[in-house]
Design a protein around this motif. Structure first.
Motif: not given
Length: 444
Positions: A321-341
């Motif tokens: 399983t892998f996530i669609n990182s180009p859509t979901l993560l910012d340049e620092q690998m944070r989840l855009k919708s929840r940047p504490n993750l």
């Protein structure tokens, strides 16, 4: 009181992330579900357990992108590379490790670090509070995967990955097989005998392909479709693409001479690579398979030299399983919708032990810098690590995003001409530029 970072997953990425953050002064908690909650692929409760291959691939840091990634991780004080070097096995120009000794050593170093604690138990939901790195890898538990899907509002992507069989050395017929690295690569005699070779003539190869195609395979559950990562295709899938595919892939007969019949050129050759320091176990190189266990034994024992093979582990197939990182993560690998993750490792859409550990190294450093109030930025795209994280966080097309190994095609172009010789010079230019940029990033 030191601030705390939580990491879900104690594989390559999670272990490396913890090591980097702890060395920057943070208290780190690794949440690892094994051995309380097992997976079909893992056999121990050790951190950083290797389940597919025992190879970190090429260690050439001047002409190979993954070798350059090795160099960058070593320069950053990476635990995974330090332990890989400490438990390396002869493998020609590659870096292969004794997988059990490696995992035990990583676990021991993590447990001994005063800033790291390991909490054994499953985390089934994405946490709401605190700073976390999700490094659960390709075998993320069903409950947590469901929570990730809920948080991202998307269906997690998935592909199927396969594991190669491992054979006991003393069950191999050495009157037919022989020891030799391809093109005799390696500086020592031990290096040159890191691989074991089993030759096939044309008739044997054709019969092998027939048996492979006819063998009973693992069936997928209803509604599942298999999208394989091209770098880890099951041998049956390769054979289905053409009868000669394997002979030009893992079974290529070039660079090897059979001492039992030095004047006879093999039509195809099966290679096995040493899997532990004792030399008692060998894995079949490139032979990931989805054949059922009984069929595996029958088909693999048709290989000359393996007629009486005994298996320490049969091959298998599992869902990654892998996530669609180009859509979901910012340049620092944070989840855009929840940047504490932050996400790290193979779940981000990188492929391979080295790439997974590298993304853990980066996530650990970035998370620690953020918590400590230090400047935090992703490394330059000219570096191997920067090229990889740039690709997964926006460089790749989100619509066609698939797992990716590090390669020079991900780097900003560099100009060099001259055919084959020019390509080698260009790769050297890539690595020289990357090393300077990486060291400058570390020194900030």
């Amino acid at each position: 009181m030191k601030q705390e970072l939580h990491i879900i997953g104690g594989g390559m990425a999670g272990s490396e992330a913890a090591w980097q953050a702890a060395n920057m002064g943070l208290n780190v908690v690794i949440h690892e579900m094994r051995p309380k909650v097992g997976t079909f692929a893992h056999k121990t409760g050790h951190l950083a357990e290797m389940v597919c291959s025992n190879s970190f691939r090429s260690d050439d840091d001047e002409n190979n992108a993954v070798g350059l990634l090795h160099w960058e991780m070593r320069a950053a004080g990476g635990l995974i590379m330090e332990m890989a070097d400490a438990h390396a096995l002869p493998a020609g120009g590659a870096l292969a490790v004794d997988r059990d000794a490696f995992a035990e050593a990583v676990t021991a170093r993590i447990m001994a670090h005063p800033n790291i604690r390991v909490d054994y138990g499953e985390i089934s939901e994405l946490p709401q509070d605190g700073t976390w790195i999700i490094a659960t890898g390709p075998l993320t538990s069903g409950a947590l995967a469901g929570s990730i899907r809920e948080a991202t509002g998307q269906t997690a992507l998935a592909f199927f990955d396969a594991i190669a069989p491992i054979i006991y050395h003393d069950s191999i017929d050495m009157s037919k097989a022989w020891m030799q690295s391809r093109y005799d690569k390696g500086e020592t005699l031990e290096d040159q005998t890191a691989y074991l070779n089993c030759p096939m003539d044309k008739a044997t190869y054709e019969a092998f392909i027939d048996a492979l195609l006819a063998a009973e395979k693992t069936e997928f559950h209803e509604g599942e479709t298999a999208g394989y990562f091209d770098g880890c295709l099951p041998i049956e899938v390769m054979a289905e693409r053409g009868r000669e595919t394997l002979r030009f892939g893992p079974m290529k007969p070039v660079g090897l001479t059979n001492p039992h019949q030095p004047d006879v050129k093999a039509h195809a050759i099966v290679q096995l690579r040493r899997d532990n320091a004792l030399g008692t176990l060998y894995n079949i190189v490139g032979f990931q398979t989805k054949m059922k266990y009984g069929a595996q034994k029958d088909v693999l024992r048709s290989i000359p030299g393996l007629e009486n093979a005994e298996f320490a582990r049969l091959g298998g197939i599992h869902r990654n399983t892998f996530i669609n990182s180009p859509t979901l993560l910012d340049e620092q690998m944070r989840l855009k919708s929840r940047p504490n993750l932050r996400f790290a490792g193979q779940i981000t859409g990188v492929e391979g032990y080295v790439e997974s550990a590298a993304m853990g190294l980066l996530a650990g450093r970035l998370a620690a810098a953020e918590i400590l109030g230090l400047p935090a930025c992703a490394p330059p795209a000219e570096t191997a690590m920067g090229a990889l994280v740039t690709h997964i966080t926006g460089g790749a097309d989100a619509k066609t995003f698939q797992p990716m190994n590090v390669n020079f095609g991900l780097f900003p172009p560099i100009d060099a001409k001259g055919g084959r010789r020019g390509r080698k010079l260009r790769y050297k230019a890539y690595t020289d530029r990357a090393k300077a940029a990486w060291q400058a990033w570390l020194d900030k």
